[in-house]
Design an enzyme around this catalytic site. Structure first.
Site, PDB file in Angstrom:
ATOM      1  N   GLU A 468      56.625  62.205  37.890  1.00  0.00           N
ATOM      2  CA  GLU A 468      55.365  61.479  37.711  1.00  0.00           C
ATOM      3  C   GLU A 468      54.709  61.874  36.411  1.00  0.00           C
ATOM      4  O   GLU A 468      54.105  61.057  35.717  1.00  0.00           O
ATOM      5  CB  GLU A 468      54.426  61.771  38.890  1.00  0.00           C
ATOM      6  CG  GLU A 468      53.117  60.990  38.864  1.00  0.00           C
ATOM      7  CD  GLU A 468      51.950  61.721  38.194  1.00  0.00           C
ATOM      8  OE1 GLU A 468      50.855  61.158  38.138  1.00  0.00           O
ATOM      9  OE2 GLU A 468      52.145  62.867  37.704  1.00  0.00           O
ATOM     10  N   SER A 670      33.775  28.921  29.127  1.00  0.00           N
ATOM     11  CA  SER A 670      32.813  29.390  30.122  1.00  0.00           C
ATOM     12  C   SER A 670      33.547  29.970  31.317  1.00  0.00           C
ATOM     13  O   SER A 670      34.766  29.832  31.432  1.00  0.00           O
ATOM     14  CB  SER A 670      31.920  28.245  30.599  1.00  0.00           C
ATOM     15  OG  SER A 670      32.611  27.501  31.580  1.00  0.00           O
ATOM     16  N   ASP A 709      49.762  38.961  58.107  1.00  0.00           N
ATOM     17  CA  ASP A 709      50.479  38.600  56.882  1.00  0.00           C
ATOM     18  C   ASP A 709      49.525  38.019  55.843  1.00  0.00           C
ATOM     19  O   ASP A 709      49.631  38.303  54.648  1.00  0.00           O
ATOM     20  CB  ASP A 709      51.591  37.586  57.189  1.00  0.00           C
ATOM     21  CG  ASP A 709      52.837  38.267  57.744  1.00  0.00           C
ATOM     22  OD1 ASP A 709      52.815  39.500  57.888  1.00  0.00           O
ATOM     23  OD2 ASP A 709      53.816  37.556  58.038  1.00  0.00           O
ATOM     24  N   HIS A 732      49.104  42.657  37.625  1.00  0.00           N
ATOM     25  CA  HIS A 732      47.938  42.379  38.474  1.00  0.00           C
ATOM     26  C   HIS A 732      46.834  41.834  37.566  1.00  0.00           C
ATOM     27  O   HIS A 732      46.428  42.472  36.607  1.00  0.00           O
ATOM     28  CB  HIS A 732      47.483  43.668  39.164  1.00  0.00           C
ATOM     29  CG  HIS A 732      46.619  43.459  40.367  1.00  0.00           C
ATOM     30  ND1 HIS A 732      45.368  42.888  40.304  1.00  0.00           N
ATOM     31  CD2 HIS A 732      46.817  43.757  41.675  1.00  0.00           C
ATOM     32  CE1 HIS A 732      44.843  42.849  41.526  1.00  0.00           C
ATOM     33  NE2 HIS A 732      45.707  43.367  42.374  1.00  0.00           N
TER      34      HIS A 732
END
Lengths: 799, 799
Positions: A468, A670, A709, A732
């Protein structure tokens, strides 16, 4: 009330009220029969806000009555059915289990009671006996150890999953050095090659030399410039002050942003080398009189290691798992860091900073060293700085360990709990405090299962990740390999990396889907029994870390910095990170000994959490949260929290509209389409939640699964396979690590990045077109998430 | 038998035996307890092939015994449980329904009996009353009509879903013309602006001028070159013959490949304009004595319209739905065709071909016109060709209509049946023969539902797409908008575009997942009651279109050419296309009047299918297939068929290894990783199928759902979000439309394309690296599909 149009209730033209969160979430008490999904256009939305109170009050009163009636009816019916025939009775029991909540309180009590801080202490002692750097033999030993612990505990399946990945190490013979050269080329000063051994616990031959992983090898020499924290805004201010970093070696203090972004900013500005150091202002705020081993503050020789690689995962296999047969990119095609970087302690940094020439740095750039901080360029007496980095890239194997407890009814739904096991040195805080908790948690859960006292409805997957520290490598490769089953089956991911880094309060990072469950879990767990702490975790948290203007504790956005990032930003699996932390008002840039060799068992056992009560809190919050996610008949996800979070980020104080609406209008852009989609999403979420509240989703197991689900897969809809603008693997659309600071979680990161570009020298047609396209993608993506929540016949009722 | 390693049984070193398909599919009769998923390495695999017979025989005998026992035990148990208490009984009934098959035979009989060919005839008569080109008023009228029919029939929800897309039309005032210019610039010959009206049925003022959609407007003039079918190999042969198409106008005959690829090949070779015509050799094989309206062959003035746009979907919104707020690319950034193109009839073409200069074309390039086919360049007497195209791009609205019958138990599982409704002119064959079937099918299904005789377990979704003729635009935009729910919930997509284009045999295109269900459906349906046809559809099909070396009917790969393409290649939804067709040995390039104005009701009613029995066959096959997919307790998908198909495409005759293995070896590349992954996938599929066969998947509704999710979602795993090499929006790694012929379905299209490049002038390191990477992606993707089929504890048992 038929045909009433649900509108978002927070007034976008005013500041958010203190009670708006509760008001917002209460609305779902409306009865489903009164809801028709037909969200207003933006104009309607603006208009209806003004009449909302009246309408809502009427609905709430009516709904409460109906709601209570429905609840009574439903419960009284289902509990009376008890068959007599034993054969039917057995089959019917399964049927009932499939449709009824387990007794959560009883399981919670068993889990919480069984968690023992002394076990966590012993776990930590064993985990921190020696350094266990990714890709070394100790990585494999650690993997074998975790597997053997799980096997002994009775984990149902355990697997070690290796990946062959590109890592980075300093040369064990030639440590990286910073040298001040006299004008005649002789050495004036040289940095220490390693940290001083200060305590019995930090003496070990396998301690890796301080270095920044993936910083390329190289010797660079030249003038020195001080760049504060090396943030984009620091470099901008530096230019305003007339100092150019281009072609220079720069020195920056650690803190504020992810170090990989410091390297990136320095490189973007043309610097040819970067020195990082830990300033006492950020890491030893009580001065040198109180440092490790007397306190938890950084001593002068302490050095923060850490990667400067910015993407997630193995650098050579982006997007695909680093298995034996994977294709490897060439080094030059990968996104490895570009300039040599080396970290030093403030015991060395003071010698360098004291020699700097040039103007004095601005006040807020001055750290805690007893020198006048100067900008440079250059050192006094025509001295130069030399940065000598000998890091080597190396393909090594790192190991994940995956253990499972199979769910009783829904084995193909995975509640995941994970942490990494690799550490820069001993890693007593990062990551072993979390692993010590994880192993106690797995002990408790497997024990209850083996004793027949409990089996979760859904499968629980325990993950112990490798590498990590190098850039979420173990978890990313695993996620890349098992994308399909995870996308289809993962309910949520709970991360505990650093479990305890202080004793002030619990804190969480989470996707809004999990706010509700996290609040519930912290309410169910007693806080550590010390002065200043409330009786439960939630109350302390609320008191000490209240969300601005809202009557709930503050939950950070999920950025990067630990393994949760890849689960959320690549797959759209709801993710949460749990931690006990210090007072954010302390001014610390992190817990002081972060990534130094002084992260020892002694630090935790004698200074940070001698009772291990804070560790227990984290273990218990995790246990309760996992139980809720694994056992609840209906998943505790709240689309309405998601809607509120997005709405607030647009219309709230410091929101995107405040920041950008005016400038966008000059180009005819906008937020209208996003507003309309978000209103529709809000209405769809509220309608589904009303249906759930009143158990109007049907009475077959398939109906239960259908609703679950919808809840589980909603977040997946925020994933765009084409990724964010210029970040194809960060997918994402709503939450992502900031491209300026990987630790920070941006909301609507694409808008942030493109507007940053526009405001910093790229105010051109093509950039505005990128923004226009991305804003249309955001509107589409939110609509797409809403489509997950509605019935097939409603799919085409576009707002 | 514990620990036995399942190996793929077809001998890769020999030709496929006639019975190898049956042998392969029979293997899953093994009992699950005897299977351990531990596929052999490729070496093992080769070694074990030689001992397979002995081992398999033993297993089969043992397995049959155990299997029968298990079946008896299972059935006898579940059928005996009948509760007495009425309250329990009610709830228990739902439970039983959730776990038991409905009586398929009874439903099949009701569906089949109710389908009436006279209704199909009447549907077709109404659908073909006038032209209904995409984006015109008639498109909206058609959408309203289909919706009103469905509403009247009792469809539970119906919605019209509009998209604002870029379409293309000829100038109604200035028809596109081909002119032969004398050397002095005067006209020598000019093509007809439109087709002759030959029959009462084809007389209509709204008939659009013949044109190729999206061919850019422009006037090009110059020498003419004849390029046969304008395939890549034709241009190559032309170059070998010493004729260069660069800078020339080229004339090509229709047929063999998708016309958009003709434009693309012509453009790639530098041609500045393209004339397309229908040669009698391909479209009027009995000569001009027998043509429409006397027969179904193309008359001299008949012209095939059609798009030359190659990608799928709205050209301006690739990857995202063309909603009101979508971002539109600029024309120059889209993938619109590059050179003017215009189609003509052979009545005009003969005047042009007769004037050509240059060498005679090769024999096989000569068509059916009474001229000597010459290559050019140029025309005799220094004449030149002029191509005058006045097409206009226009953003218009097109309409999809979506209707649903909600599933009783699994409403969130969608079995989709669709066809487009837009036509170039009357569209009596393409698409209205399919729509006429679709409307009869919806009538029958809604009738049974309304009468309470049937409700499918899963939801059935009827789709009537707009603007398919322009490039699958309506379906693609819809799929783009509803990607998330479809990825999560779509079981399969059944397409009926052209329902009947001949009376020889049924034919299907399908993903291997659906082979089994398609064979079963055709066995259950009687064939048309005419001489030469067997009693059921399957038997005629098997007899007239046998798969090479296998004892099953031939099923084509799914390429493009109709709306199924986007469902499969973008989302990984198993897709099938149903049709009754002519004899492929006839030499026809398609049914002759395809896309001409002579596709009239008269054509179908008087010539093609006067009894509408062939239409009934298609309606019935579709009904039975949909019933099976919608009602079966366990979905009838077969991973083992998928495995076999892939294995055959690698090791079978004319497979990829035969074609490329040797050349790949010179660069150190091999199929080893793909072989290993495919063996693992094969084993995983067989193990799951054995589990299903013996009902060893568990006895709760959640267990049923779990197995079905594995089956349903397996194909999704073949979707790579990064797409195929150089085709980011074509994402299915195993099947895709060929990049050289959009109609054709390549298997492993990435390998095909990259090897084509390598063998055609791009034999360089970077192309080989692309191939190496792609082959590793294929191995990973197959492994990923296998991961969908195994249990969580087995996920990490890499082969």
């Amino acid at each position: 009330m038929s045909g009433y149009t649900i509108v978002f209730t927070a007034d976008p033209d005013a500041n958010f009220k203190a009670d708006s969160y509760n008001q917002f979430t209460n609305e779902i008490n409306m009865d489903e029969s009164e809801l028709e999904i037909h969200p207003s256009s933006y104009k309607d939305y603006k208009r209806r806000v003004s009449i909302k109170t009246l309408v809502l009050t009427s609905i709430l009163v009516a709904a409460c009555g109906i709601g209570v009636g429905v609840l009574i009816g439903w419960f009284s019916k289902s509990s009376e059915v008890v068959p007599n025939d034993p054969e039917i009775s057995d089959a019917f029991k399964v049927w009932q289990e499939a449709l009824e909540e387990t007794d959560g309180a009883e399981v919670t009590k068993m889990l919480l009671d069984e968690i023992n801080p002394e076990n966590i202490r012993e776990n930590l002692r064993l985990l921190t006996k020696k350094p266990h750097l990714a890709g070394t033999e100790a990585d494999k030993e650690m993997a074998d150890y975790v597997k053997s612990v799980w096997d002994t505990q009775g984990m149902e399946t355990t697997r070690i999953v290796p990946y062959d990945v590109l890592l980075s190490y300093p040369d064990p013979e030639k440590p990286n050095l910073i040298t001040i050269l006299n004008s005649d080329g002789t050495d004036y000063f040289q940095s220490q090659p390693e940290e001083s051994k200060l305590d019995e616990g930090d003496k070990h031959n396998d301690t890796v030399f301080p270095f920044n992983a993936y910083a390329p090898a190289g010797v660079v020499e030249g003038e020195l410039v001080y760049v504060n924290y090396a943030r984009a805004e620091d470099f901008k201010q530096l230019e305003d002050l007339g100092v150019n970093a281009s072609g220079k070696v720069v020195i920056a203090r650690y803190g504020k942003i992810f170090r990989g972004d410091k390297e990136n900013q320095a490189w973007l500005r043309g610097a040819k080398g970067l020195i990082l150091y830990s300033d006492p202002a950020d890491y030893a705020i009580e001065g040198s009189s109180s440092v490790y081993p007397d306190s938890w503050y950084m001593p002068p020789s302490g050095i923060q290691r850490g990667t400067v690689f910015r993407p997630m995962g193995d650098p050579l296999t982006p997007g695909y798992p680093a298995t034996e047969t994977a294709f490897r990119e060439k080094y030059e095609d990968s996104e490895l860091p570009n300039i040599p970087v080396q970290p030093i302690g403030y015991g060395d940094a003071i010698h360098i900073l004291r020699e700097m020439a040039g103007d004095a740095a601005p006040d807020e750039w001055s750290g805690g060293l007893n020198v006048t901080y100067k900008l440079g360029p250059g050192l006094v007496n025509n001295r130069n700085i030399k940065l000598d980095v000998n890091n080597r890239l190396q393909r090594n194997t790192t190991y994940n360990i995956i253990g499972t407890i199979t769910g009783s009814l829904e084995p193909d739904r995975y509640v995941m709990i994970g942490n990494h096991h690799d550490a820069w040195v001993f890693g007593a805080v990062d990551p072993s405090s979390g692993t010590a908790v994880l192993l106690e948690l797995s002990r408790v859960m497997t024990k209850l299962v083996m004793e027949g006292k409990w089996r979760p409805r859904r499968t629980i997957v325990f993950c112990s990740w490798g590498a990590e520290e190098y850039g979420l490598i173990g978890s990313t490769e695993w996620v890349e390999e098992f994308t399909r089953p995870l996308v289809e089956r993962a309910v949520a991911y709970i991360n505990i990396d650093i479990a305890v880094q202080g004793n002030f309060t619990f804190r969480g990072k989470a996707t809004p889907n999990l706010y509700n469950a996290l609040y519930d879990a912290t309410k169910a767990v007693p806080d550590a029994p010390f002065e200043g702490h409330s009786s439960n975790v939630y109350d302390t948290w609320l008191r000490r870390m209240k969300d601005n203007n809202l009557n709930v504790p503050y939950i950070s956005n999920v950025g990067s910095g630990s393994d949760y990032a890849v689960l959320l930003s690549r797959l759209g699996v709801p993710a949460v990170d749990l931690r006990y932390t210090y007072d954010p008002a302390s001014g610390l840039a992190g817990y002081p000994l972060y990534h130094s060799m002084y992260e020892t068992f002694y630090l935790v056992n004698d200074i940070l959490d001698p009772s291990f009560e804070y560790h227990r809190v984290i273990a218990r919050v995790c246990a309760e949260l996992a139980r809720n996610l694994a056992d609840s008949l209906i998943l505790p996800f709240k689309a309405s929290d998601y809607a509120f979070k997005m709405r607030r980020s647009l219309d709230g104080p410091d929101g995107l509209k405040e920041a950008y609406e005016e400038k966008m209008a000059t180009r005819g852009l906008s937020f209208d389409a996003i507003d309309i989609a978000l209103n529709y999403f809000t209405a769809a979420g509220q309608a589904l939640e009303a249906k759930i509240l009143h158990k109007r989703y049907g009475d077959s197991p398939f109906a239960v699964r259908k609703v679950n689900d919808q809840l589980m897969l909603m977040e997946r809809a925020f994933i765009d396979p084409q990724g964010l603008p210029n970040r194809p693997l960060v997918r994402h659309i709503v939450f992502a690590p900031s491209s300026k600071d990987g630790y920070f979680g941006d909301i609507f990161p694409g808008i942030m990045d493109l507007m940053y570009d526009i405001e910093n020298g790229m105010d051109n047609d093509s950039k505005w077109a990128e923004l226009e396209k991305h804003m249309s993608v955001i509107a589409f993506t939110i609509q797409s998430a809403a489509n997950t929540l509605v019935e097939v016949g409603e799919l085409h009722a576009r707002p």
